[in-house]
Structure formats: structure tokens, C-alpha cells
Design a protein around this motif. Sequence first.
Motif, short mmCIF file in Angstrom:
data_model
loop_
_atom_site.label_atom_id
_atom_site.label_comp_id
_atom_site.label_asym_id
_atom_site.label_seq_id
_atom_site.Cartn_x
_atom_site.Cartn_y
_atom_site.Cartn_z
N LEU A 163 39.60 38.96 28.54
CA LEU A 163 39.07 38.45 29.79
C LEU A 163 37.75 37.71 29.59
N LEU A 171 38.88 33.02 35.30
CA LEU A 171 37.73 33.83 35.69
C LEU A 171 37.36 33.59 37.15
N LEU A 174 39.95 35.41 39.25
CA LEU A 174 39.72 36.85 39.23
C LEU A 174 38.56 37.24 40.13
N ASN A 175 37.50 36.44 40.10
CA ASN A 175 36.35 36.72 40.97
C ASN A 175 36.75 36.66 42.44
N HIS A 179 38.71 40.99 41.15
CA HIS A 179 39.11 41.48 39.82
C HIS A 179 40.28 42.47 39.89
N TYR A 181 43.73 43.14 38.73
CA TYR A 181 44.68 42.68 37.72
C TYR A 181 45.35 43.87 37.06
#
Length: 217
Positions: A163, A171, A174-175, A179, A181
Amino acid sequence: MMNSNKMTINLALFGMTQSGKSSAGNIILGSTDFHSSFAPCSVTRDCSLGRSCHFRSFMRRGGQEVTLQVQVLDTPGYPHSRLSKKHVRQEVREALAHHFGQEGLHLALLVQRADVPLCGQEESSPVQMIQELLGHTWMNYTAILFTHAEKIEEAGFNEDEYLREASETLLKLLNSIQHRYIFQYKKGNSLSEQRLKILERIIEFVKENCYQVLTFK
């Protein structure tokens, strides 16, 4: 859907062609409901709903054991090798309304191969469809499921290192989804072990969201 001793979790799978959506759906359900195979083109052409068996004593809520059932909506790859984007979007929109219109959707899983970098142009297709179909609160109901995660270990990385080295596109995504996952490993893990670990993570996300759902009119 929830009563005193039974809960149904509704999930929808999104992702690019050959990302492993149907295979992941089968693992979550503990079945072979969805056709899954390697092909040089898109395999899934229609949306399909699968239901798991009842997982008894899988979780507790309010001090009581709850029997869990999972419903998974498998969707065509996006973009599709044979179907237009407009056709796929309409197919998925109608399926969401038909299957989850009243009960609601707990979580959309964006299925992404761990061994294929997520770059800007590629990111725009499946994520854009999720945004269009789920609306402005899509980030509260989306998680990434990384398939082929065993490739990470084969390359000498652990999850944290993977990551840290990920693309800016991944990234940023994901933010935006807090996050959320899941890594799906095949190597060295039985199907029941894979299913249990994935379901545990899914339940964590659903609990963090206070069991809220998205409904579709």
C-alpha cells in the motif's frame, strides 16, 4: 434486513473484466453460483444474484447470537469487451433496484487485481459507475477487494509495503473510502478460510457504518 436473530447482508461486486469478481462472489457465498473462467474477453454478461447458506452463530448483536445470510450481486465487467457502457450501466441500475430497492445495499465491493496497478484512466471506469449508481454518498458504502493477493508475497512485499508503494490513484481512492479494503489470498488458504476472513472484514465495515443501507427506487 434484520430481525432479532437473523441478518441479511447485501453486497454488489464491481470491477474491470477479469478482475475476479465472479470468483470472489463464489468464495463469499461458499458456492459456484457465478460462472468464472479465464478468457480473453468479458465472461459475465448479465447481473446475477446469489445467496449463501445460513451462517449460524457467526456473530452477536445486542448480546444475542445472530444467524447471517449474505446476498451477492455479480455484475458485468466495466468496461465490457462486448457490451456498451450504456448497456452495462442500465443493466446494473435495474438489478440494484430489483434486488435491493427495498432492503438496501450494505456494501459495494470494487474488485481489483493486486498484481495490476490502478492508474488514472483505468480507475475512471468502475469507480465512475459506482459513483453514478450509488450517488453522492458512494464512498460510505464502498470497499476494495484485492484479488490475487498471493502475488504480493511472491513479489517480496507485505500488505503495508504494498500500500505504501501503491499508485497515487489507488491511495486517493483508499482515502476517500476511509481505507476500507480486503486482501483475498488463494495460495495456502482453503476456500472456507478465505470466506471466513473476507466475511469478518465485511461485517466490520457494515458495523462501522451502523448497519445503514443504500436503497434504490
